[in-house]
Write an enzyme that holds these catalytic residues in place. Structure first.
Site, short mmCIF file in Angstrom:
data_model
loop_
_atom_site.label_atom_id
_atom_site.label_comp_id
_atom_site.label_asym_id
_atom_site.label_seq_id
_atom_site.Cartn_x
_atom_site.Cartn_y
_atom_site.Cartn_z
N HIS A 100 22.18 31.04 -17.68
CA HIS A 100 21.72 32.46 -17.83
C HIS A 100 22.80 33.36 -16.98
O HIS A 100 23.21 32.74 -15.92
CB HIS A 100 20.24 32.82 -17.57
CG HIS A 100 19.96 32.49 -16.14
ND1 HIS A 100 19.50 31.25 -15.69
CD2 HIS A 100 19.55 33.47 -15.03
CE1 HIS A 100 19.32 31.26 -14.63
NE2 HIS A 100 19.24 32.44 -14.06
N ASP A 102 21.84 36.84 -14.30
CA ASP A 102 20.46 37.33 -13.80
C ASP A 102 19.96 38.85 -14.68
O ASP A 102 20.94 39.79 -14.57
CB ASP A 102 20.48 37.54 -12.26
CG ASP A 102 20.37 36.12 -11.71
OD1 ASP A 102 19.65 35.30 -12.32
OD2 ASP A 102 21.12 35.83 -10.71
N HIS A 249 24.94 30.70 -14.61
CA HIS A 249 24.26 29.61 -13.82
C HIS A 249 23.22 29.15 -14.36
O HIS A 249 22.39 29.73 -15.14
CB HIS A 249 24.14 30.04 -12.21
CG HIS A 249 23.07 31.18 -12.21
ND1 HIS A 249 23.27 32.60 -12.39
CD2 HIS A 249 21.97 31.18 -12.05
CE1 HIS A 249 22.27 33.17 -12.15
NE2 HIS A 249 21.24 32.43 -11.95
N ARG A 264 15.95 34.23 -2.61
CA ARG A 264 17.12 34.86 -3.57
C ARG A 264 17.16 36.62 -3.31
O ARG A 264 16.08 36.94 -3.13
CB ARG A 264 16.61 34.65 -4.99
CG ARG A 264 17.54 35.21 -5.98
CD ARG A 264 17.09 34.59 -7.27
NE ARG A 264 16.62 35.74 -8.25
CZ ARG A 264 16.73 35.93 -9.48
NH1 ARG A 264 17.61 35.06 -10.13
NH2 ARG A 264 16.20 36.87 -9.93
#
Ligand code: SIN
Length: 273
Positions: A100, A102, A249, A264
């Protein structure tokens, strides 16, 4: 004067480690500009052995862009823009465990994401990345013309994505939807990239899922061909910074029974065109 960074590519397609920088201390304007150049050239850059507190991680993020809050997981106390991405020993599904880019269910998806490794399983839990400039450039002229006019619908509740967030979410019932071009032009490099992804692409605009899936299935497998990818092995204190506008990623879920915790931050982007 621009510093000479020690940049070591980790694969032919994308990805480079940047050595010799302490992100807690060395962020002069020149160094930040050189990191940004490396980020645009290599699409994902990595730093080793960084001992960053949440405040220092936020400070680095603010040098690179505008940190955003993630809609589905509450941030750390005092740092709402830092999300803990955790897999506990009793969990079998990894957050972000399929290909995907983000949060494409926003009209302005984040331009970049940063991760810092806080706790890792003994020798696994790597992350894969794929270069979507190369994925686009490898298509035939006929396929490029076909894709040129197409847009796709991104849904936050697409099963491939929402099942990787099981047990972790605070607002799963909110469904976010946006649509984007299949091929986007990078606002800084001017290069075209393929901009669909297995986790969030539900169907093409104006077509049913049934009609869309044959072509989407082809694109999903094409865009992660091994020669477009790199794989990063984390160690505690490793930091990654990747460009969501031209990469995919996927977290590799090969460590059931162990705990992995990453922090994150996503950085604001613009409307893909
Ligand atoms: C993510 O998809 O943002 C998480 C990737 C990872 O945990 O390696």
């Amino acid at each position: 004067m621009s510093p000479n960074l020690d940049i070591r590519p980790i694969a032919g397609a994308l990805g480079a480690e940047i050595h010799g920088i302490d992100l807690a201390r060395d962020l002069t304007d020149d160094t930040v500009a050189a990191i940004r150049r490396a980020f645009l050239d290599h699409l994902v850059v990595f730093f080793r052995d960084q001992t960053l507190s949440p405040a220092q991680f936020m400070a680095f993020a603010r040098c690179m862009g505008k940190p955003l809050e993630y809609p589905f997981v509450k941030g750390l106390d005092g740092f709402p823009e830092i999300t803990a991405v955790v897999k506990r020993p009793d969990q079998t599904v990894a957050f972000g465990g399929n290909w995907h880019t983000d949060t494409t269910y926003f009209p302005e998806p984040p331009m970049a994401t940063m991760l810092i490794a806080r706790e890792l399983p003994p020798s696994c839990g790597d992350t894969n990345y794929a270069n979507q400039y190369l994925a686009y450039e490898a298509l035939s002229d006929g396929m490029k013309s076909l894709l040129a006019g197409l847009r796709w619908v991104s849904r936050s509740d697409k099963a491939e994505a929402s099942r990787t967030r099981e047990d972790r979410t605070t607002a799963e019932r909110t469904v976010l939807i946006a649509d984007h071009p299949v091929v986007r032009t990078h606002p800084e490099t001017g290069r075209k990239s393929l901009y669909v992804n297995l986790a969030h692409t539900a169907h093409f605009v104006g077509m049913t899922e049934e009609e869309s899936m044959p072509l989407l299935r082809y694109l999903f497998q094409h865009q992660v061909r091994p020669e477009f990818t790199c794989r990063f092995r984390w160690a505690p204190g490793s930091v990654a910074l990747w460009d969501n506008r031209c990469t995919l990623h996927a977290a590799i879920n090969d460590y059931n029974g162990f705990r992995r915790e990453m922090h994150r931050i996503t950085l604001a982007g613009d409307v893909p065109v």
